[in-house]
Design an enzyme around this catalytic site. Structure first.
Site, short mmCIF file in Angstrom:
data_model
loop_
_atom_site.label_atom_id
_atom_site.label_comp_id
_atom_site.label_asym_id
_atom_site.label_seq_id
_atom_site.Cartn_x
_atom_site.Cartn_y
_atom_site.Cartn_z
N ASP A 4 -41.53 6.88 -38.50
CA ASP A 4 -40.30 6.58 -39.67
C ASP A 4 -39.95 5.26 -39.71
O ASP A 4 -40.21 4.40 -38.74
CB ASP A 4 -39.20 7.44 -39.19
CG ASP A 4 -38.15 7.62 -40.68
OD1 ASP A 4 -38.73 7.26 -41.58
OD2 ASP A 4 -36.98 8.07 -40.17
N HIS A 21 -45.81 0.90 -45.99
CA HIS A 21 -46.67 2.06 -45.75
C HIS A 21 -48.11 1.52 -45.10
O HIS A 21 -48.76 1.88 -44.31
CB HIS A 21 -46.86 3.28 -46.56
CG HIS A 21 -45.61 3.85 -47.21
ND1 HIS A 21 -44.64 4.43 -46.29
CD2 HIS A 21 -45.03 3.99 -48.41
CE1 HIS A 21 -43.55 4.74 -46.95
NE2 HIS A 21 -43.73 4.55 -48.05
N LEU A 115 -60.09 13.33 -28.38
CA LEU A 115 -58.81 13.40 -28.95
C LEU A 115 -58.69 14.22 -30.33
O LEU A 115 -59.45 14.07 -31.20
CB LEU A 115 -58.09 11.82 -29.26
CG LEU A 115 -57.00 11.76 -30.03
CD1 LEU A 115 -55.94 12.06 -29.02
CD2 LEU A 115 -56.79 10.58 -30.51
C1 IPE Z 1 -39.63 12.15 -41.72
O1 IPE Z 1 -39.26 10.86 -42.12
C2 IPE Z 1 -41.12 12.46 -42.31
C3 IPE Z 1 -42.04 11.64 -41.99
C4 IPE Z 1 -42.03 10.64 -41.17
C5 IPE Z 1 -43.38 12.27 -42.46
P1 IPE Z 1 -38.33 10.71 -43.48
O2 IPE Z 1 -38.05 9.70 -43.68
O3 IPE Z 1 -38.77 11.78 -44.53
O4 IPE Z 1 -37.03 11.80 -42.87
P2 IPE Z 1 -35.32 11.81 -43.38
O5 IPE Z 1 -35.44 11.68 -44.79
O6 IPE Z 1 -35.07 10.34 -42.86
O7 IPE Z 1 -34.89 12.79 -42.49
C1 IPE Z 2 -41.99 7.14 -42.89
O1 IPE Z 2 -41.24 5.82 -43.58
C2 IPE Z 2 -43.21 7.24 -43.74
C3 IPE Z 2 -43.02 8.45 -44.77
C4 IPE Z 2 -41.87 9.45 -44.76
C5 IPE Z 2 -44.11 8.69 -45.59
P1 IPE Z 2 -40.15 5.91 -44.44
O2 IPE Z 2 -40.79 5.78 -46.02
O3 IPE Z 2 -39.24 7.18 -44.47
O4 IPE Z 2 -39.16 4.71 -44.25
P2 IPE Z 2 -37.55 4.56 -44.19
O5 IPE Z 2 -37.15 5.58 -43.53
O6 IPE Z 2 -37.32 4.71 -45.67
O7 IPE Z 2 -37.53 3.26 -43.66
MG MG Z 3 -37.66 7.81 -43.32
#
Ligand code: IPE
Ligand code: IPE
Ligand code: MG
Length: 224
Positions: A4, A21, A115
């Site tokens: 995240d 990303h 792995l």
């Molecule tokens: C969790 O992250 C899902 C992934 C890392 C793929 P999100 O950014 O979607 O989760 P929330 O919205 O903070 O709970």
């Molecule tokens: C995690 O990063 C990746 C995915 C959920 C695909 P985010 O896109 O959720 O990044 P934040 O939480 O907005 O910083």
């Molecule tokens: Mg996120």
């Protein structure tokens, strides 16, 4: 690993979310290598949740394109390193081009044993459990499963993760103290490490530190 913080990393660097990303992709490479170096046998990466489909179309498309590129470009490296690629989640939700790329990589790497790299894609724990219940109910109806014989193992065998051991360690980056619908059944006794480091900044040292934290834990499993 709940990867995240890509969006926040991008914001911090005055870049579009997709650049976050893309930067996150480099972390995946670093962490996969670190996992191999540390002798980790199974690594599951939460890459896209069922809830993430709600994001703007542009971001979803960007992520799907990125995913397809990663699989295609990393396939030979994965084979060289002895990585077996697997997925958990609703693969049928993914665009066909991504699905084809994935299925071919899964097939080509299935004999590897260094792995298991498991990508959680269109993954949601509640939908996983719901589908497991549907599967068991169908077997009961067909007379193949006796309700009195349903054990924890029976449930586990009906999850996307059948044949994959429960995780010992769950890492979440970017400081959020929540699970976000990830492996609710499987993490019953996992140790949790939450780090404030944003996923694109997460590297070998952060991974090693999470493993060290884990190693220092006293796992009691309800005992004393
Ligand atoms: C969790 O992250 C899902 C992934 C890392 C793929 P999100 O950014 O979607 O989760 P929330 O919205 O903070 O709970
Ligand atoms: C995690 O990063 C990746 C995915 C959920 C695909 P985010 O896109 O959720 O990044 P934040 O939480 O907005 O910083
Ligand atoms: Mg996120």
């Amino acid at each position: 690993i709940i990867m995240d913080g890509n969006g926040r990393w991008a914001k911090k660097h005055h870049l579009p979310r997709l650049s976050g990303h893309e930067a996150g992709r480099k972390s995946v490479k670093r962490v996969v290598q670190a996992a191999i170096d540390h002798g980790v046998r199974y690594l599951t990466l939460y890459a896209f949740s069922v809830e993430n489909w709600q994001r703007p179309r542009e971001e979803v498309q960007g992520l799907m394109g990125l995913l397809r590129g990663v699989i295609r470009e990393e396939l030979s490296e994965m084979s060289k390193e002895g990585i077996r690629l697997r997925t958990i989640g609703r693969r049928q939700d993914l665009p066909e081009a991504v699905r084809e790329e994935l299925e071919s990589a899964i097939e080509k790497t299935k004999g590897h044993t260094k792995l298991d790299l498991i990508l959680a894609l269109s993954y949601g724990s509640r939908v996983e459990i719901t589908e497991a219940m549907q599967g068991m109910a169908r077997e009961v109806k067909a007379g193949k499963l006796d309700p009195d014989q349903i054990r924890e193992e029976t449930v586990a065998e009906h999850l996307y993760t059948h044949g994959i051991p429960d995780p010992d360690l769950l890492i979440r980056t970017s400081g959020e103290m929540r699970i976000s619908n990830f492996m609710l059944w499987q993490i019953s006794y996992a140790e949790i490490v939450v780090t404030p480091v944003l996923w694109p900044d997460f590297g070998e040292e952060d991974f090693a530190k999470a493993l060290a934290d884990y190693a220092a834990r006293d796992r009691r499993f309800g005992g004393i």
